[in-house]
Every structure is written in structure tokens, then in C-alpha cells.
Design a protein around this motif. Structure first.
Motif, PDB file in Angstrom:
ATOM      1  N   ASP A 181      49.077  74.153  56.168  1.00 40.92           N
ATOM      2  CA  ASP A 181      47.447  73.374  56.228  1.00 40.92           C
ATOM      3  C   ASP A 181      46.093  74.232  56.410  1.00 40.92           C
ATOM      4  O   ASP A 181      46.232  75.104  57.327  1.00 40.92           O
ATOM      5  CB  ASP A 181      47.738  72.481  57.094  1.00 40.92           C
ATOM      6  N   GLU A 182      45.522  74.988  55.529  1.00 42.51           N
ATOM      7  CA  GLU A 182      44.599  75.341  55.385  1.00 42.51           C
ATOM      8  C   GLU A 182      43.377  75.127  56.789  1.00 42.51           C
ATOM      9  O   GLU A 182      42.229  75.785  56.751  1.00 42.51           O
ATOM     10  CB  GLU A 182      43.905  76.018  54.597  1.00 42.51           C
ATOM     11  N   LYS A 183      43.854  73.885  57.274  1.00 44.08           N
ATOM     12  CA  LYS A 183      42.614  73.356  58.107  1.00 44.08           C
ATOM     13  C   LYS A 183      43.233  73.710  59.254  1.00 44.08           C
ATOM     14  O   LYS A 183      42.440  73.892  60.777  1.00 44.08           O
ATOM     15  CB  LYS A 183      42.842  71.824  57.991  1.00 44.08           C
ATOM     16  N   ASP A 184      44.022  74.245  59.811  1.00 44.14           N
ATOM     17  CA  ASP A 184      44.651  75.109  60.901  1.00 44.14           C
ATOM     18  C   ASP A 184      44.639  76.401  60.322  1.00 44.14           C
ATOM     19  O   ASP A 184      45.837  76.868  60.467  1.00 44.14           O
ATOM     20  CB  ASP A 184      45.920  74.579  61.423  1.00 44.14           C
ATOM     21  N   SER A 185      44.529  77.137  61.418  1.00 44.99           N
ATOM     22  CA  SER A 185      43.904  78.843  61.563  1.00 44.99           C
ATOM     23  C   SER A 185      45.639  79.208  61.565  1.00 44.99           C
ATOM     24  O   SER A 185      45.885  80.772  61.818  1.00 44.99           O
ATOM     25  CB  SER A 185      42.465  79.608  62.078  1.00 44.99           C
ATOM     26  N   THR A 186      46.398  78.400  63.030  1.00 38.01           N
ATOM     27  CA  THR A 186      47.202  79.115  62.433  1.00 38.01           C
ATOM     28  C   THR A 186      48.599  78.474  62.032  1.00 38.01           C
ATOM     29  O   THR A 186      49.590  79.090  62.284  1.00 38.01           O
ATOM     30  CB  THR A 186      47.869  78.804  64.512  1.00 38.01           C
ATOM     31  N   SER A 187      48.067  77.973  61.079  1.00 45.20           N
ATOM     32  CA  SER A 187      49.138  76.932  60.316  1.00 45.20           C
ATOM     33  C   SER A 187      49.326  78.568  59.089  1.00 45.20           C
ATOM     34  O   SER A 187      49.119  79.561  58.856  1.00 45.20           O
ATOM     35  CB  SER A 187      48.558  76.620  58.794  1.00 45.20           C
ATOM     36  N   ALA A 198      32.106  74.144  52.226  1.00 46.78           N
ATOM     37  CA  ALA A 198      32.284  72.698  53.186  1.00 46.78           C
ATOM     38  C   ALA A 198      33.057  72.125  51.702  1.00 46.78           C
ATOM     39  O   ALA A 198      32.856  71.822  50.935  1.00 46.78           O
ATOM     40  CB  ALA A 198      31.514  72.077  53.645  1.00 46.78           C
ATOM     41  N   THR A 199      34.295  70.446  52.085  1.00 46.03           N
ATOM     42  CA  THR A 199      34.553  69.859  51.241  1.00 46.03           C
ATOM     43  C   THR A 199      33.798  68.695  51.633  1.00 46.03           C
ATOM     44  O   THR A 199      35.333  67.873  51.011  1.00 46.03           O
ATOM     45  CB  THR A 199      35.965  70.316  51.400  1.00 46.03           C
ATOM     46  N   ASN A 200      33.575  68.294  52.971  1.00 45.53           N
ATOM     47  CA  ASN A 200      34.553  67.088  53.458  1.00 45.53           C
ATOM     48  C   ASN A 200      32.189  65.704  52.712  1.00 45.53           C
ATOM     49  O   ASN A 200      32.554  64.770  53.764  1.00 45.53           O
ATOM     50  CB  ASN A 200      33.810  67.221  54.779  1.00 45.53           C
ATOM     51  N   GLY A 201      31.609  66.947  52.317  1.00 43.60           N
ATOM     52  CA  GLY A 201      30.678  66.282  52.437  1.00 43.60           C
ATOM     53  C   GLY A 201      29.310  65.396  53.386  1.00 43.60           C
ATOM     54  O   GLY A 201      29.744  66.423  54.851  1.00 43.60           O
ATOM     55  N   ASP A 202      29.123  64.681  53.410  1.00 47.36           N
ATOM     56  CA  ASP A 202      27.715  64.539  54.513  1.00 47.36           C
ATOM     57  C   ASP A 202      27.909  62.962  55.694  1.00 47.36           C
ATOM     58  O   ASP A 202      28.658  62.073  54.964  1.00 47.36           O
ATOM     59  CB  ASP A 202      26.544  63.760  53.485  1.00 47.36           C
ATOM     60  N   GLY A 203      28.209  63.384  56.465  1.00 43.42           N
ATOM     61  CA  GLY A 203      29.121  63.076  57.574  1.00 43.42           C
ATOM     62  C   GLY A 203      28.799  62.714  58.563  1.00 43.42           C
ATOM     63  O   GLY A 203      29.024  62.661  60.289  1.00 43.42           O
TER      64      GLY A 203
END
Lengths: 494, 97
Positions: free
Chosen positions: A235-241, B70-75
């Protein structure tokens, strides 16, 4: 109904997929079980029956239309309340987040969602996962389904009690120093702490980031294996992945035969069976080792140097990271804000003072101390060096052994109300579990006996990094040799 | 003086770093428990770590970063949804100047 509650997760999924069972009926059966057990067990912080029922109906249609094909489509699951669920309150067992409703799902929740699993509710836990009994939660006190006067362990006590009492077939917990394995042991269920980096922590409310790992809880090793497979992966949203691990492991587990132990080299750290261990726990572990030896395993007791330094190093590192991670709770963006009229800095301090419980504050203070100027080298840096030596000790052990077998905890579950007054004593109950987190190793905990008080005894299988498969497979073979372990709710006639 | 003893000045400093305002009773209780825990973790001093490098990342890869896109748009609405106090699309804090 009882057949459904007893059914392994994989079989439940297969029957739903093949149309023999309907997802809404399965969810309904478990929700009914929750209604019956919750007044006694208090495993959940929140259950949304309406949402779960609607979701089950939607998944049932999705399965028939071919949108959900995975092995766990339609299978109910509970999630520890430090894992973010979009639109569902996520409290961390704390007043600080009592009304926090995440605007996004944790990666593991998204993965389960994509595979058609049905979320039934969020489970109780020690506040911010700091504790070993689930008693530091500001919500209810979860009890052990085996004996309601005893704690379920912690911090994932709600998830483990929910599985043990038949309220869900599967649950997610998190393990920073043993928080999946120890409550799994106390509750007589199976829990896996995967290799660091194999399961994304995106959306897990951080406690100690270098140690935190999400993992599955189930009734059997195979239940854990199939859920692990569902949540693991890059998962690229977790830098430890790490991009390794995950993948198929459970088919091996499922097809395991006792003969597989032939030639398996198993090491048992002598230090883990010496001072401070309950005699019955020790005997249960040595009996289990003998059983594996009788079935071909090559077992050896050895000295795992550094074992006695694990708890000191762990508490320094965990508290240091906690003090940093929990800085984000300032009463501005989310969470509790003090009503006291105060200027900005006073508002921060009062909000944290009123929003955090005693154990959380103690760890933040301790962490701030060990990171402070003048003490950093003596405590924090020293702990990181001890961690390096611990990793070397495990590396040496895994040159000789395929798996390390150890108790999950020095005792079985203590009574409610006996642990919190002496934090140091409570910390020592994690003595066999924290090294695994410090070294990023995979370990599975499963019950191996019942003690004379009628409480389950837990045993761990620990592997080298990324050997999650091997650990699960070995544990599954042992599980077959051991035979079916009774379910708490069957025993109690709950 | 015992080196691990947390004196008033140190305790005050730790509270500032921790952003906590403790009551006098809480402060004493916390100090007592902290000293007990620190006395215990002093066990690490038995280890000779002179030639040991501190181990920060257990993974050889260290941190793996994605591209900063950014991929999550205006939050904004989502971000403010949990704010204890807000005003005109912004977080509201006590007056600072």
C-alpha cells in the motif's frame, strides 16, 4: 444456528458463495448472538445492526452478480476501535475521540469491503492500545468469555472476546507489544501479528509506529490465515509497506498434515520458561513441545540472549513514539476540547489533561522524558542499541531454527481490577511478546491447554521476518495434533 | 543525587514537552510511577553498547515514499466535520494575540 457459529470462516464463505447460505441470514445469526452475549461480555463499543443488515443484503446481490468472488465474501467481521471506519465512530477507547467519526476507511477496511466482508461493529480496547487488560478503556469493561471475573487481556481484548464468545467469526486487532497475541491467549482464540510492513497501517490510529501492526483474530489458525490473506499486501499510503508478504498462504495451511513436522527445527528460549512463569503455563508449553517432537519435530531448548532487556527497551521506544504520535490531539482539528476558558496553549494542555486517561498520560510523560535534552542518549538511544542487539540474537536463532515456540504470557488471564494499580507488573505480562514487535517478526498465538482454573493457556510460534506462511503452517500442524479446542460460549452455555 | 530522580524542574519541563497540565496530586503520582519505571529500565545499562549502531528501521528499505501528488481532492468539509469549533470554513482557536 449453533452450527453457523461454529463454522470455520473459509467454510462459511464457501457456503455463502455457493448459495447454500445467504449473507443476510449469516449476518442476522451473528447479530442475534451479539444481542444475547453483549450484556455479559461488553466486547463492542459500537454495533450498527441496520447498516450491517443493509450491507449483507447488498453483498448477497453482489455475490450472485459476480461482483464479490473472494473466499470471505459475506462473512461477518469486527474491527478494533483504533482502525478508522468511514462514517462509523472510531474512539480508540478514549474520551479524546469519543465523538470522532472518520471521513475515510483504513486500508485494511477498504480491502475487506472490496472483498465483500460484512462489518458488524467496533470492538473495545485499552485506551489508545496502551494496556494489557482492556481495562483502560473509558467505555465498558470487557470480560473474559471463559470466566467473567477475569480480563480478556489487551489491548485487543474486545476483538478477542468477541471471537471467543461467538459474536463474530473473525476480527481485526492491532499488536504493538503483544496486543493481539496476549488477549488471544487469554481468550482461547488464535491471533496473528504479521511481519512489520506486510499489512498497511493506513488508517490505524498510531501508538508506536515502529512497532504497530494490524493482524487477524479467529477461532483457528486457518481463520487467521484466510483473513491475513485478505488484508495483506502493498500500500503506497503506508511508507513502511514493503511490497512483500501477503499473497496466498492459507491454502498451505488448510492442506496441512501432521507429517509436515518431520525435520522441522523448533527452538524454545530457555529464558521464556524460567523466572516469573506460572508452573501450569510452563508445563502446558513443554507438553506441547513434546507432542510436536513425538510427531517428527526436532526441538531444542536454547538461550535467546537479550530476552531480559526486551521490556525495558520496548517501554522506552513505545513511550517515546507515543509521546510524538499523540501530540496531534490538541483540541483543534478533531477530538475533545476542554470547555474551560483559556488561551491557546492552556487550551491544548487542558484538553489533553481532560481527554486522556491516566495510563496514556503516564506513557506520554515518560516518552517526553526519554526524548528530552540530557536524557535522549541515556534512554532512547540506548534502547535503539539494545534493539539492534536483540535483532542480532533473533537472526542467530533463525539460522538454527525454523520456528521459535514460546508461551504467549507468563500467566493465564488475571482477575478484573487487579492489574492497573501496578503498571510495571502489568508491563511484565508482555515479556514474551514485545521482542517480536521490536524485531518486526511474525508470530501467531493459539491456545494449547486449559489451566486448573478453567482458563486457556496460549502458545506462540515465532518466525523470521516474512516467514508468516511458515509460522501459520507450523501452528496449523500443531493445532491438528492438539485437536479441537472448546469454544468458551459452548462451555459456559451462554 | 540519584541521577534518575526526576526533580521539580525536570518534571515541569516534561509537562511542557508533553503539553499536559497535571494537578499537584497527579504530578506526584505520575512522578512516582515514572521513577519506578525508569529505575527498572536502567537495566539496559548492563549492556555494553559502545560499538553498536542504534537500529531505527527494522526494514532495510527504510521508508518508501510515493510521489507527492494529491489524489484525494478537496476535503475541506470532511476535514472540518470533526472540529470541536469552526467558523467560516476554518478551525476556530482561542485568541492568541
Amino acid at each position: 444456528m449453533e452450527d453457523l457459529l461454529r463454522m470455520p470462516a473459509r467454510e462459511l464463505g464457501r457456503k455463502i458463495r455457493e448459495g447454500e447460505l445467504k449473507a443476510p441470514d449469516v449476518a442476522g445469526c451473528y447479530l442475534e448472538r451479539i444481542r444475547k452475549a453483549e450484556p455479559h461480555i461488553h466486547a463492542f463499543i459500537s454495533v450498527d445492526e441496520g447498516k450491517a443488515a443493509a450491507r449483507a443484503k447488498e453483498v448477497e446481490e453482489g455475490i450472485r452478480e459476480g461482483r464479490y468472488r473472494g473466499p470471505l465474501a459475506g462473512v461477518p467481521v469486527a474491527v478494533k476501535d483504533n482502525i478508522c471506519t468511514k462514517g462509523i465512530r472510531t474512539t480508540c477507547g478514549s474520551r479524546m475521540l469519543e465523538n470522532f467519526v472518520p471521513s475515510y476507511d483504513a486500508e485494511v477496511v477498504s480491502r475487506m469491503e472490496r472483498q465483500g466482508m460484512i462489518l458488524l461493529g467496533k470492538t473495545n480496547m485499552d485506551e489508545f492500545a496502551m494496556g494489557s487488560t482492556t481495562e483502560t478503556s473509558v467505555f465498558e469493561t470487557t470480560v473474559n468469555p471463559w470466566n467473567k471475573r477475569h480480563v480478556p487481556g489487551g489491548s485487543s481484548g474486545g476483538s478477542c472476546a468477541a471471537v471467543a464468545s461467538g459474536e463474530v467469526p473473525l476480527a481485526l486487532g492491532s499488536d504493538t507489544g503483544g496486543s493481539i497475541r496476549q488477549p488471544a491467549a487469554y481468550c482461547g482464540v488464535c491471533g496473528l501479528k504479521p511481519t512489520y510492513g506486510t499489512v498497511s497501517r493506513y488508517g490505524l490510529i498510531a501508538y508506536a509506529s515502529s512497532l504497530d501492526q494490524i493482524g487477524p483474530v479467529g477461532r483457528t489458525v486457518d481463520d487467521c490465515a484466510v483473513l491475513y490473506e485478505a488484508i495483506a499486501g502493498t500500500d503506497e499510503k503506508d511508507s513502511t509497506s514493503t511490497g512483500t508478504g501477503g499473497g496466498r498462504c492459507s491454502e498451505d495451511v488448510f492442506l496441512t498434515e501432521p507429517g509436515c513436522l518431520k525435520g522441522m527445527r523448533i527452538g524454545i528460549p530457555r529464558e521464556y520458561l524460567s523466572d516469573g512463569i506460572d508452573e501450569e503455563v510452563k508445563n502446558a508449553i513443554t507438553d506441547a513441545v513434546r507432542l510436536m517432537e513425538a510427531n517428527g519435530a526436532d526441538a531444542e531448548y536454547f538461550s535467546l540472549e537479550m530476552a531480559e532487556y526486551a521490556i525495558p527497551a520496548y517501554y522506552i521506544i513505545a513511550c517515546a513514539e507515543a509521546s510524538s504520535n499523540l501530540e496531534r490531539f490538541d483540541g483543534v482539528k478533531y477530538g475533545y476540547r476542554s470547555r474551560a476558558d483559556a488561551e491557546l496553549h492552556e487550551m491544548y494542555k487542558k484538553s489533553r489533561q481532560e481527554g486522556f486517561g491516566e495510563e496514556v498520560k503516564r506513557r506520554i510523560l515518560l516518552g517526553s522524558f526519554v526524548l528530552s535534552s540530557g536524557y535522549y542518549d541515556a534512554y532512547y538511544l540506548k534502547a535503539l542499541k539494545a534493539k539492534a542487539l536483540m535483532k542480532e540474537a533473533f537472526d542467530r536463532a533463525f539460522e538454527k531454527y525454523d520456528c521459535i515456540v514460546a508461551p504467549a504470557s507468563p500467566t493465564t488471564a488475571p482477575e478484573v481490577g487487579t492489574s492497573l494499580s501496578d503498571p510495571l507488573k502489568m508491563y511484565l505480562s508482555d515479556i514474551y511478546t514485545v521482542s517480536v514487535n521490536l524485531c518486526g517478526l511474525p508470530a501467531v498465538s493459539l491456545p494449547c491447554a486449559v489451566d486448573s482454573r478453567g482458563l486457556p493457556v496460549g502458545m506462540q510460534f515465532i518466525g523470521a521476518r516474512f516467514q508468516d506462511r511458515k509460522v501459520l503452517r507450523t501452528a496449523a500442524v500443531y493445532e491438528q495434533l492438539r485437536g479441537t479446542f472448546p469454544a468458551a460460549w459452548e462451555k459456559e452455555g451462554m | 543525587m540519584d541521577s534518575r530522580r526526576i526533580d521539580d524542574h525536570t518534571m515541569e519541563n516534561v509537562e511542557i514537552l508533553a503539553k499536559l497540565s497535571l494537578s499537584p496530586q497527579e504530578r506526584e503520582a505520575a512522578r512516582e510511577k515514572m521513577e519506578e519505571i525508569l529505575a527498572y529500565v536502567d537495566k539496559l545499562n548492563e549492556l555494553d553498547t559502545d560499538n553498536v549502531e542504534p537500529l531505527v528501521h527494522i526494514s532495510e528499505a527504510g521508508n518508501v515514499f510515493r510521489k507527492d501528488v494529491a489524489t484525494n481532492g478537496d476535503g475541506q468539509r470532511d476535514a472540518l466535520a470533526n472540529a470541536p469549533r469552526k467558523k467560516e470554513g476554518q478551525y476556530l482557536v482561542p485568541k492568541t494575540v
